[in-house]
Design an enzyme around this catalytic site. Structure first.
Site, PDB file in Angstrom:
ATOM      1  CG  LEU A 160     -31.725 101.010  10.390  1.00  0.00           C
ATOM      2  CD1 LEU A 160     -33.738 100.741  10.432  1.00  0.00           C
ATOM      3  CD2 LEU A 160     -31.587 100.009  12.090  1.00  0.00           C
ATOM      4  CB  ILE A 199     -19.234 104.482  10.043  1.00  0.00           C
ATOM      5  CG1 ILE A 199     -19.065 103.698   8.965  1.00  0.00           C
ATOM      6  CG2 ILE A 199     -20.215 103.780   9.981  1.00  0.00           C
ATOM      7  CD1 ILE A 199     -17.555 104.111   7.977  1.00  0.00           C
ATOM      8  CE  LYS A 200     -28.305 104.877   6.776  1.00  0.00           C
ATOM      9  NZ  LYS A 200     -28.709 103.491   6.411  1.00  0.00           N
ATOM     10  CG  LEU A 201     -23.881 110.999   7.443  1.00  0.00           C
ATOM     11  CD1 LEU A 201     -23.230 111.720   8.484  1.00  0.00           C
ATOM     12  CD2 LEU A 201     -25.589 110.673   6.678  1.00  0.00           C
TER      13      LEU A 201
END
Length: 304
Positions: free
Chosen positions: A125, A175-177
């Site tokens: 999220l 890609i969240k990181l």
């Protein structure tokens, strides 16, 4: 809502409560696990959810289970403990991990559980708890198009924007990181800049006005500035301990990919300092207190 799949939800904290609220209000049959904060569970039950006593019981009834927990250790625990998900999981179950977790773990779980007929997919999220409550989150989803299409009706209940990575399962967590390095890294920059502003004998409102009227103005900055300028840290309810966890995950991923970490290294060290100084449970806008204290200044906002 007739015909909808049964959804289990584990982790009704700051983000998960709003997400689960949207799922049940928009027609999904919802199972919710007992949580240390009874307020969220009681509210969801009042909206039509059913409470279950364990993750095992949830897995025995659910078609999909959403995880919204802190990170990789908590994902492992809720799956593998004696009364966990895998103790009751049936073939055909889909597990959607919305946590910020480690991509390597996600890939392994996808492979291992897939051999048992269980789908594990990452859909982390972006944005804040207030956006979760209003159904306006952004979510990234890994995996093939047919998998993304299958779970998208549920994701749409809490996300205004759903972004397929067009990569394999695990790529959304990766890609969240990267995304979190952007937001947390900016938090480190804003913190150092506001501390420098105070060292120069200027009010933080001056820097806020300057950035507001420049090309660097953005929602991230405005939320961050509400603490140092107005005394409100709750515009971004994300703890420094969670920031440290996420940047630690990022650095591990970077090491595995043999990529440069010049910026994330500095951010990581600042977050470690925050934890050492006892600020781990403070929210991201309070990161400035670390820099103020290191500069010999009194921590806290300057609202005058």
């Amino acid at each position: 809502m007739s015909g909808k799949q049964t959804v289990g939800f584990i982790g009704v904290g700051l983000m998960g409560w709003g997400m689960a609220k949207n799922a049940v209000e928009k027609g999904f049959d919802l199972l919710v696990l007992a949580h240390r904060k009874r307020e969220a569970v009681d509210d969801l039950v009042a909206r039509g959810a059913k409470e279950v006593a364990s993750a095992r019981e949830m897995a025995e009834q659910a078609d999909m289970i959403v995880l919204c927990v802190t990170g990789a250790p908590q994902v492992r625990e809720v799956l593998n403990k004696p009364d966990g998900i895998l103790a009751g999981a049936r073939e055909g179950l889909t597990i959607i991990d919305t946590s910020t977790s480690e991509p390597d773990l996600t890939v392994k779980l996808h492979e291992d559980l897939g051999a048992k007929g269980i789908t594990f997919v990452d859909a982390p999220l972006s944005r804040t708890p207030s956006h979760a409550w209003d159904g306006e989150l952004t979510t990234f989803v890994g995996g093939p198009p047919e998998l993304v299409a299958r779970i998208k009706p549920l994701l749409d209940t809490w996300a205004a924007v759903v972004i397929p990575t067009e990569g394999p399962v695990g790529s959304a967590h990766a890609i969240k990181l990267v995304n979190n390095l952007v937001s947390i890294g900016y938090g480190a920059i804003w913190s150092e800049c506001f501390a420098m502003t105070k060292a120069l004998g200027l009010k933080p409102q001056v820097l806020r006005e300057l950035v507001t009227n420049s090309g660097m103005n953005c929602g991230n900055f405005q939320n961050f500035a509400k603490y140092i300028c107005e005394g409100d840290p709750s515009a971004h309810k994300f703890t420094l301990a969670n920031c440290l966890k996420d940047i630690t995950y990022y650095n591990r991923m970077a090491t595995a990919n043999n990529t440069a970490t010049l910026i994330s290294d500095g951010t990581l060290q600042a977050l470690k300092q925050a934890k050492t100084m006892g600020y781990g449970e403070q929210f991201l806008p309070e990161f400035v207190n670390v820099f103020l204290k290191l500069n010999g200044e009194e921590p806290g906002p300057s609202t005058d």
